[in-house]
Design a protein around this motif. Sequence first.
Motif, PDB file in Angstrom:
ATOM      1  N   MET A  83       0.714  -1.292   0.016  1.00 41.49           N
ATOM      2  CA  MET A  83      -0.024  -0.136   0.084  1.00 41.49           C
ATOM      3  C   MET A  83       0.782   1.253   0.078  1.00 41.49           C
ATOM      4  SD  MET A  83      -2.908  -0.150  -0.522  1.00 41.49           S
ATOM      5  CE  MET A  83      -4.259  -1.361  -0.681  1.00 41.49           C
ATOM      6  N   ARG A  84       1.976   1.380   0.853  1.00 36.78           N
ATOM      7  CA  ARG A  84       2.814   2.455   0.914  1.00 36.78           C
ATOM      8  C   ARG A  84       3.498   2.656  -0.561  1.00 36.78           C
ATOM      9  NH1 ARG A  84       4.716   2.502   6.636  1.00 36.78           N
ATOM     10  NH2 ARG A  84       6.572   1.858   6.113  1.00 36.78           N
ATOM     11  N   GLU A  85       3.652   1.596  -1.139  1.00 37.63           N
ATOM     12  CA  GLU A  85       4.273   1.755  -2.654  1.00 37.63           C
ATOM     13  C   GLU A  85       2.983   2.505  -3.710  1.00 37.63           C
ATOM     14  OE1 GLU A  85       7.110   1.950  -2.566  1.00 37.63           O
ATOM     15  OE2 GLU A  85       7.532   0.518  -1.040  1.00 37.63           O
ATOM     16  N   ARG A  86       1.837   2.057  -3.391  1.00 40.98           N
ATOM     17  CA  ARG A  86       0.713   2.678  -4.041  1.00 40.98           C
ATOM     18  C   ARG A  86       0.744   4.118  -3.862  1.00 40.98           C
ATOM     19  NH1 ARG A  86      -2.085  -1.078  -7.394  1.00 40.98           N
ATOM     20  NH2 ARG A  86      -2.013   1.130  -8.421  1.00 40.98           N
ATOM     21  N   LEU A  87       1.077   4.515  -2.620  1.00 38.44           N
ATOM     22  CA  LEU A  87       1.064   6.182  -2.113  1.00 38.44           C
ATOM     23  C   LEU A  87       2.275   6.423  -2.939  1.00 38.44           C
ATOM     24  CD1 LEU A  87       0.334   6.222   1.599  1.00 38.44           C
ATOM     25  CD2 LEU A  87      -0.941   7.049  -0.160  1.00 38.44           C
ATOM     26  N   HIS A  88       3.310   6.134  -3.145  1.00 39.02           N
ATOM     27  CA  HIS A  88       4.419   6.636  -3.761  1.00 39.02           C
ATOM     28  C   HIS A  88       3.736   6.976  -5.323  1.00 39.02           C
ATOM     29  CE1 HIS A  88       7.911   6.911  -1.504  1.00 39.02           C
ATOM     30  NE2 HIS A  88       8.045   5.374  -1.158  1.00 39.02           N
ATOM     31  N   ASP A  89       3.349   5.978  -5.928  1.00 36.87           N
ATOM     32  CA  ASP A  89       2.713   6.123  -7.107  1.00 36.87           C
ATOM     33  C   ASP A  89       1.695   7.219  -7.226  1.00 36.87           C
ATOM     34  OD1 ASP A  89       4.196   3.977  -7.824  1.00 36.87           O
ATOM     35  OD2 ASP A  89       2.593   2.772  -8.469  1.00 36.87           O
ATOM     36  N   LEU A  90       0.829   7.369  -6.295  1.00 39.23           N
ATOM     37  CA  LEU A  90      -0.196   8.424  -5.973  1.00 39.23           C
ATOM     38  C   LEU A  90       0.403   9.948  -5.982  1.00 39.23           C
ATOM     39  CD1 LEU A  90      -3.298   8.972  -6.409  1.00 39.23           C
ATOM     40  CD2 LEU A  90      -3.393   9.020  -3.809  1.00 39.23           C
ATOM     41  N   ARG A  91       1.468   9.650  -5.144  1.00 43.36           N
ATOM     42  CA  ARG A  91       2.147  11.014  -5.187  1.00 43.36           C
ATOM     43  C   ARG A  91       2.734  11.592  -6.399  1.00 43.36           C
ATOM     44  NH1 ARG A  91       1.600  15.531  -2.393  1.00 43.36           N
ATOM     45  NH2 ARG A  91       1.936  16.368  -4.216  1.00 43.36           N
ATOM     46  N   ASP A  92       3.302  10.572  -7.007  1.00 43.33           N
ATOM     47  CA  ASP A  92       4.053  10.836  -8.349  1.00 43.33           C
ATOM     48  C   ASP A  92       2.826  11.279  -9.234  1.00 43.33           C
ATOM     49  OD1 ASP A  92       5.879  10.885 -10.097  1.00 43.33           O
ATOM     50  OD2 ASP A  92       4.837   9.188 -11.070  1.00 43.33           O
ATOM     51  N   ILE A  93       1.739  10.741  -9.429  1.00 45.64           N
ATOM     52  CA  ILE A  93       0.787  11.203 -10.417  1.00 45.64           C
ATOM     53  C   ILE A  93       0.008  12.653 -10.028  1.00 45.64           C
ATOM     54  CG2 ILE A  93      -1.574  10.593 -11.237  1.00 45.64           C
ATOM     55  CD1 ILE A  93      -0.823   7.617 -11.055  1.00 45.64           C
ATOM     56  N   THR A  94       0.109  12.719  -8.574  1.00 42.52           N
ATOM     57  CA  THR A  94      -0.343  14.222  -8.268  1.00 42.52           C
ATOM     58  C   THR A  94       0.458  15.241  -8.578  1.00 42.52           C
ATOM     59  OG1 THR A  94      -1.392  12.819  -6.340  1.00 42.52           O
ATOM     60  CG2 THR A  94      -0.971  15.187  -6.264  1.00 42.52           C
ATOM     61  N   ASP A  95       1.781  15.072  -8.509  1.00 48.13           N
ATOM     62  CA  ASP A  95       2.573  15.862  -8.646  1.00 48.13           C
ATOM     63  C   ASP A  95       2.837  16.282 -10.305  1.00 48.13           C
ATOM     64  OD1 ASP A  95       3.524  16.432  -6.403  1.00 48.13           O
ATOM     65  OD2 ASP A  95       5.157  14.989  -6.271  1.00 48.13           O
ATOM     66  N   ARG A  96       2.627  15.031 -11.035  1.00 46.16           N
ATOM     67  CA  ARG A  96       2.628  15.180 -12.624  1.00 46.16           C
ATOM     68  C   ARG A  96       1.298  16.102 -12.782  1.00 46.16           C
ATOM     69  NH1 ARG A  96       5.015  12.206 -16.581  1.00 46.16           N
ATOM     70  NH2 ARG A  96       6.257  11.202 -15.048  1.00 46.16           N
ATOM     71  N   LEU A  97       0.381  15.765 -12.200  1.00 39.71           N
ATOM     72  CA  LEU A  97      -1.002  16.505 -12.910  1.00 39.71           C
ATOM     73  C   LEU A  97      -0.853  17.885 -12.298  1.00 39.71           C
ATOM     74  CD1 LEU A  97      -3.488  16.376 -13.984  1.00 39.71           C
ATOM     75  CD2 LEU A  97      -4.815  15.529 -11.947  1.00 39.71           C
ATOM     76  N   LEU A  98      -0.062  18.231 -11.249  1.00 36.15           N
ATOM     77  CA  LEU A  98      -0.050  19.674 -10.684  1.00 36.15           C
ATOM     78  C   LEU A  98       0.707  20.526 -11.732  1.00 36.15           C
ATOM     79  CD1 LEU A  98       0.344  19.245  -6.842  1.00 36.15           C
ATOM     80  CD2 LEU A  98      -1.702  20.226  -8.133  1.00 36.15           C
ATOM     81  N   GLY A  99       1.799  19.559 -12.193  1.00 33.69           N
ATOM     82  CA  GLY A  99       2.725  20.130 -13.170  1.00 33.69           C
ATOM     83  C   GLY A  99       1.951  20.680 -14.354  1.00 33.69           C
ATOM     84  N   TYR A 100       0.993  19.848 -14.926  1.00 35.82           N
ATOM     85  CA  TYR A 100       0.285  19.953 -16.161  1.00 35.82           C
ATOM     86  C   TYR A 100      -0.792  21.246 -15.768  1.00 35.82           C
ATOM     87  CZ  TYR A 100       1.946  15.976 -18.996  1.00 35.82           C
ATOM     88  OH  TYR A 100       2.636  15.451 -19.817  1.00 35.82           O
TER      89      TYR A 100
END
Length: 754
Positions: free
Chosen positions: A301-318
């Motif tokens: 689950m913690r790894e999924r959180l890493h992925d979610l953080r990454d997608i969040t940052d990516r979307l914020l960048g866009y």
Amino acid sequence: METPAINQAMDILRELRQIAETEDPVSEKLKKILAMIVAQMKADAGTCYLIVDDNYLEPFASIGFSVEIAHKVPLRAGEGLIGYVAQNKRSLAVADVWTHPQFSYHPETGEEEFKSFAGAPLIRFGRAIGVISLHNKEMHEYTNTEIEMLETVAMVMSELAASDEMTELKKELARARGQSSREKYKGVSLSKGYGIGTAVVHRRRQAVTQIFAEDKEGELRKLEAAHTQMNKDLDEKFASTKLGIGEHVDILDAYRMFAKDKGWYQKIVGNIGSGLTAEAAVERAYEDMWNRLSGTNDTYMRERLHDLRDITDRLLGYLSGDRMDGKTVEAPDLIVVAQTMGPADLMDYDYKKIRGLIIEDGTPTMHVAIVAKALGIPVVARIRGIYEEIKTGELVAVDGMDGYVYVHPGQPIQEQFRAKIAEKEKLRARLAELRSLPAKTKDGTRINMFLNVGLAFDLDYIETTNCDGIGLYRTEIPFMASETMPDVERQTGYYRELMDRCGNKKVVFRSLDVGSDKLLPYWSYSGEDNPAIGWRSIRITLDRRAILRQQVRAFLRASAGKELNVMFPMISNLAEFREAKETLMIELEKEKRRKQPVPHKVNVGLMIEVPSIVFQLEAVLREADFISVGTNDLAQFMFACDRGNPRLAERYDVLSAPFLKMMREIVEQAGKAKVYCSVCGEMASNPIEALALIGLGFRNLSMSGSAFGRVKSMIRTANLNEVEDYVMRLLKSENRTLRPQLISYANDHGIEIY
Ligand code: PEP
Ligand code: MG
């Protein structure tokens, strides 16, 4: 030793003790000891070099030279006779240094006055940390007794050299030289290899400043545009990157699905509906998830959180229009530095240019580390503050072998890195050539070499190594990678894929070995005080028999018409083995009654990894078709030493008489009972340890794919008869570790142990 020599040795010991017990600073003690041994041995000069930065030998004390050389003339690792002694971790005496091929002349020390040399290494936990040397102007043949005395002094010096006081002194000296302590950092290696290049600091997290919005429609339009563009770019990036096949591709696919997840998107839309800006809504969606999941001990689950953080940052960048720092760096070799990273982030860069990765918050199971490993990129993690320290454009070197990062490395370190990278490349090519050659010792004994597999990309090694089969399939790994408990059908699918991939090669399935450090995301664990010796492995599957029944049913179905080999882990006594075997046999009968096709042969074995079973081996061998030694757990239980605790990592050695005797006992008994016996623990993956194993009589080794070439090269250069004699003699040794002896033996006999 004649009487005068004994008296002299006693004198030396007495003086050593006196000096060691004074209140003098450690550097003073080194000098005094050096002066004492030079006088006692009637030498004309002496030095004490210590290893600094893992790369240099720096003189910390000298006596008898025409100039003071302490802290002045450092040697590179391996340079000159001093470097030679440190590298080989063995004493050396040379009557005429000018004729020795390793001698390197440093005129600034005035050493042309000296002819003879004797050096002894300062050893600590099997590693050379310095060298003490004596020099004579006249030609002098050092006797064995003299060398032994020098070694005794080296032992005392090594204690001083490893003291906290000395560590502080080394730091002070580095500071005085203007080398700030920020030159070299120690972290944890997550993927091996060396890399050097220009740092690119991976996108810093976007701070959301505008929280509330009036225009909900406008925010929704912004979100939709950014989300669509992000997914379009991701699809393009994935399509244009050649990733081959394997676990890392599954991870990246899962990531892509995550980015398209409707539930996540709807959550953001809902947040905008409540009056937030698109940016704040995205961040809030992450925080909600983080609040729910961050408290869990669940690695998956913690790894999924890493992925979610990454997608969040990516979307914020866009959303903000500020996307990728990395693209702006024009350099042929990149070192990416991140606080944390999602697996797809590597695709923001031309991954063929990435020579290393530094992740401040990295963990071994994080997805980006798995992807990097599959791409052969070295990764170092867990260096506090490194993300803030390194700036884009700085030169950085990553040592993924020992877990070091060098910022602004000096010329010598840069050269060393380039040499190591070139050497590794040459070695890789050389080992690849061994693929088609047999794993036969020089005197003609064939050693069977198998693979340990678990992750999907391990399977690629089946073809690339030309192995004899799979000696250990860690079935818990697909269970750990799955979001729910796989049912019989899904399991049958996994196992069949492996059987098909292996053709006629032997495959050994191990039943589920979970608990302790291997946790399943969909099971709750009660938090035991001592999980390594708690409810784990076969203890769980015997107590929750349905799981074992389902698993063996899947084994039977996947091996229909073929040979099935099943082994049970962590067996502590014969009764446990009988219970587990009976479960399998009952399932086999049931399958026959159901008229299901079954394997043409079923072999049932067990892992030897709990010491108690060795004392019941005779009986076990009457009922088992094969055994396989799990040296990782066997050593942990035999030495009462947690296998994952880095503080204990160097304390006990499998290359020591107690452990090797245990191994000898196992292989000997199996031989007498004519029962197939292999080793599938890490020992088989390490050439010097595998050398001891073949010397003890093991003929079947199962190892990780990455070790295959190196172990084969060891086997092909060893003369087994001689190795057997030597290893049997070593069993009588009382040393803490036999590693140095075995390494010297291999070096002296041309056995390749890369
Ligand atoms: C071992 O203990 O040596 C072994 C091979 O099993 P694992 O490392 O999976 O516990
Ligand atoms: Mg084990």
